[in-house]
Design an enzyme around this catalytic site. Structure first.
Site, PDB file in Angstrom:
ATOM      1  N   ARG A 279      -8.476  -6.607   9.316  1.00 18.07           N
ATOM      2  CA  ARG A 279      -7.808  -7.107  10.527  1.00 18.07           C
ATOM      3  C   ARG A 279      -8.732  -7.249  11.728  1.00 18.07           C
ATOM      4  NH1 ARG A 279      -1.877  -4.261   9.654  1.00 18.07           N
ATOM      5  NH2 ARG A 279      -1.144  -5.858   8.216  1.00 18.07           N
TER       6      ARG A 279
ATOM      7  N   LYS B 203      -6.759  -2.786   5.844  1.00 22.09           N
ATOM      8  CA  LYS B 203      -5.328  -3.099   5.790  1.00 22.09           C
ATOM      9  C   LYS B 203      -5.116  -4.327   4.890  1.00 22.09           C
ATOM     10  CE  LYS B 203      -3.830   0.266   8.329  1.00 22.09           C
ATOM     11  NZ  LYS B 203      -3.054   1.341   7.719  1.00 22.09           N
TER      12      LYS B 203
ATOM     13  N   GLN C  69       0.147   7.768   4.524  1.00 16.15           N
ATOM     14  CA  GLN C  69       0.238   7.516   3.085  1.00 16.15           C
ATOM     15  C   GLN C  69      -0.452   8.624   2.300  1.00 16.15           C
ATOM     16  OE1 GLN C  69      -1.208   3.490   2.630  1.00 16.15           O
ATOM     17  NE2 GLN C  69       0.651   2.625   3.526  1.00 16.15           N
TER      18      GLN C  69
ATOM     19  N   GLY D  15       0.825  -1.202   0.000  1.00 16.78           N
ATOM     20  CA  GLY D  15       0.000   0.000   0.000  1.00 16.78           C
ATOM     21  C   GLY D  15       0.861   1.254   0.000  1.00 16.78           C
TER      22      GLY D  15
ATOM     23  N   ASP E  84      -0.413  -0.468  13.108  1.00 16.37           N
ATOM     24  CA  ASP E  84       0.121  -1.734  12.559  1.00 16.37           C
ATOM     25  C   ASP E  84       0.432  -2.753  13.647  1.00 16.37           C
ATOM     26  OD1 ASP E  84      -0.053  -0.699  10.037  1.00 16.37           O
ATOM     27  OD2 ASP E  84       2.061  -0.181   9.871  1.00 16.37           O
TER      28      ASP E  84
ATOM     29  N   ARG F  73       1.243  -9.492   9.141  1.00 15.97           N
ATOM     30  CA  ARG F  73       1.176  -9.185  10.577  1.00 15.97           C
ATOM     31  C   ARG F  73       0.256 -10.155  11.332  1.00 15.97           C
ATOM     32  NH1 ARG F  73       4.368  -4.710  10.325  1.00 15.97           N
ATOM     33  NH2 ARG F  73       3.792  -3.136   8.802  1.00 15.97           N
TER      34      ARG F  73
ATOM     35  N   SER G 187      -3.720   9.467   7.960  1.00 17.54           N
ATOM     36  CA  SER G 187      -2.973   8.508   7.143  1.00 17.54           C
ATOM     37  C   SER G 187      -1.683   9.132   6.635  1.00 17.54           C
ATOM     38  CB  SER G 187      -3.834   8.053   5.960  1.00 17.54           C
ATOM     39  OG  SER G 187      -3.018   7.518   4.949  1.00 17.54           O
TER      40      SER G 187
HETATM   41  C1  S3P Z   1       2.479   3.613   6.351  1.00 20.09           C
HETATM   42  C2  S3P Z   1       1.355   4.213   6.870  1.00 20.09           C
HETATM   43  C3  S3P Z   1       0.275   3.469   7.522  1.00 20.09           C
HETATM   44  C4  S3P Z   1       0.687   2.075   7.914  1.00 20.09           C
HETATM   45  C5  S3P Z   1       1.417   1.395   6.805  1.00 20.09           C
HETATM   46  C6  S3P Z   1       2.684   2.165   6.457  1.00 20.09           C
HETATM   47  C7  S3P Z   1       3.506   4.445   5.698  1.00 20.09           C
HETATM   48  O1  S3P Z   1      -0.819   3.367   6.612  1.00 20.09           O
HETATM   49  O2  S3P Z   1      -0.446   1.327   8.303  1.00 20.09           O
HETATM   50  O3  S3P Z   1       1.773   0.072   7.170  1.00 20.09           O
HETATM   51  O4  S3P Z   1       4.633   3.971   5.478  1.00 20.09           O
HETATM   52  O5  S3P Z   1       3.197   5.598   5.402  1.00 20.09           O
HETATM   53  P1  S3P Z   1      -1.958   4.509   6.487  1.00 20.09           P
HETATM   54  O6  S3P Z   1      -1.336   5.719   5.954  1.00 20.09           O
HETATM   55  O7  S3P Z   1      -2.963   3.930   5.530  1.00 20.09           O
HETATM   56  O8  S3P Z   1      -2.510   4.678   7.863  1.00 20.09           O
END
Ligand code: S3P
Length: 450
Positions: A364, A360, A187, A112, A333, A406, A185
């Site tokens: 989960r 996720k 991300q 992701g 996580d 996980r 988030s």
């Molecule tokens: C991550 C952000 C998180 C996390 C993922 C890694 C990252 O996701 O759960 O394993 O590296 O930016 P979200 O941004 O969807 O919360």
């Protein structure tokens, strides 16, 4: 690909390759020192920023996991030379405007982070590209990133109106926006900041609760100026990144499996070295300390722009807690393995405000509750969380991972305190984040009583 981090363990490798199954017995007395491998989030980002920089970026302690290899593969397809030798990776950056149109579809596989952050970068490119992933990734929502990127001017097509991969992105001519994200988030935040490097004027992202801030720290380290106020980050376009040397700290999320194992297995003491303690990631430590965990945080230091420490973990009597609100993005996580700690705690533990768990690598909330039940641990599922009724005496079980790394590792930890022998099936997915897990898990194993 399988690799043991410290000690070779061919018997375990064979078992796993033949059946992708991990056999775990009830144990006592875990001991030893574990050097925690590189952080996944930081490894991805160092490749991305290195690719967009002028000059070389040398990355030490890079995490050689499948997810991070997907990011290497994607940037290689866009003309970036990346030399990957052991834990050292050299990225020959071509500057902000140096990426070339990929000749084939980019494949993020299970990652992701690769997909969402890359979408931000692709939105800034004056070419068309396509990105896809595996079955699990193709079910994960992308609208949270493609929506604001479209607002900035990117043209994005894909399944579900652009909510699911495969996605086709035609970038360029972006304009800065101020975006208020509904979800906390990293991300989403990172994708928009990366697109903001290419957008006219200023791009600002606000989030309801602060998520991990590795992108902000690393952008600054590469020479980019940001304005950060509360939970809002703003970036101006036209800033140049300069290649740097990076040393990736150990992954807090990988450490979590060994922290919980050390706490719940009787007569154990583990020393975990080089663990990232960035405050946006240490919710797991705070939650466990509240539950009565004996964890000593020693040798605090900074590796360039990230704080790290060593952790000394000892068997503890845990008590249940309520885990919800602002802490959730700081331990999201780690909830699968925190649920395992909760199974061994006195009283009930309530996880709430954690609806993000449903999108996720697996749903989960569902997979944690289903698998805990197989070990005889009582749970109650709700829309945005679940309750674990602790103090149970888990029994060995046949558990499956649902292809979620996980879940596989969390159940392996639960198996250590379950009566008899357990089987965890479909464990190849562990390579997406922690290929060294098997070797390290074996290394600390004490007396087996199962
Ligand atoms: C991550 C952000 C998180 C996390 C993922 C890694 C990252 O996701 O759960 O394993 O590296 O930016 P979200 O941004 O969807 O919360």
């Amino acid at each position: 690909m399988y690799s043991c981090y410290l000690a070779p363990c061919p018997d375990l490798v064979e078992k796993r390759n033949a059946m992708e199954k991990l056999i775990v017995k009830n144990s006592r007395g875990l001991s030893g020192t574990v050097l925690i491998p590189g952080d996944k989030s930081i490894s991805h980002r160092s490749l991305m920023l290195g690719s967009l920089s002028s000059g070389k970026t040398i990355i030490g302690n890079f995490l050689q996991s499948k997810d991070c290899l997907s990011t290497i593969d994607s940037f290689s397809k866009m003309g970036i030379r990346i030399v990957n030798k052991g834990s050292k990776v050299t990225v020959f950056g071509r500057g902000l405007h140096g990426l070339r149109a990929p000749k084939t579809i980019l494949n993020a596989n299970n990652s992701g982070t690769t997909t969402r952050l890359m979408l931000g970068i692709l939105a800034g490119q004056p070419f068309t590209s396509r990105i896809t992933g595996d079955k699990s990734l193709c079910r994960r929502p992308m609208q949270r990133v493609t929506g604001p990127l479209r607002e900035m001017g990117a043209v994005i097509f894909g399944k579900g109106g652009g909510n699911y991969t495969p996605l086709t992105v035609t970038g360029g001519n972006l304009e800065g926006i101020s975006f208020k994200s509904k979800v906390a988030s990293a991300q989403v935040k990172s994708a928009l900041l990366l697109a903001g490097l290419y957008a006219q004027g200023q791009t600002c992202v606000s989030e309801p609760v602060k998520s991990r801030d590795h992108t902000e720290r690393m952008l600054k380290y590469f020479g980019v100026k940001l304005k950060i106020k509360g939970n809002t980050v703003c970036i101006r376009s036209g800033q140049k990144l300069k290649g740097r040397r990076i040393e990736v700290p150990g992954d807090t999320s990988s450490a979590a499996f060994f922290i919980v194992a050390g706490l719940i297995v009787p007569d154990s003491k583990l020393v975990l070295k080089n663990v990232g303690i960035n405050p946006t990631r240490t919710g797991i430590l705070e939650a466990l300390l509240r539950m009565g965990a004996k964890i000593r945080i020693v040798n605090k230091r900074n590796i360039k722009f990230e704080p790290v420490a060593d952790l000394i973990v000892q068997t503890s009597s845990l008590k249940g807690a309520v885990i919800g609100g602002k802490i959730i993005p700081r331990l999201i996580d780690e909830i699968p393995v925190l649920a395992v700690a909760a199974a061994r705690a006195k009283g009930k533990t309530v996880f709430k405000d954690a609806g993000e768990l449903r999108v996720k690598e697996s749903d989960r909330i569902k997979t944690i509750c289903t698998e805990l039940a197989k070990f005889g641990v009582r749970t109650k599922e709700s829309k945005n969380g679940f309750v674990v009724y602790g103090n149970s005496k888990p029994r060995g079980a046949k558990s499956i991972s649902y292809g979620d790394h996980r879940i596989a590792m969390a159940m392996a930890v639960l198996a250590l305190v379950s009566k008899g022998t357990s089987e965890i099936k479909d464990t190849a997915c562990i390579d997406t984040s922690f290929p060294e897990f098997f070797g390290l898990f074996r290394k600390i194993q004490g007396r087996q009583t199962g």
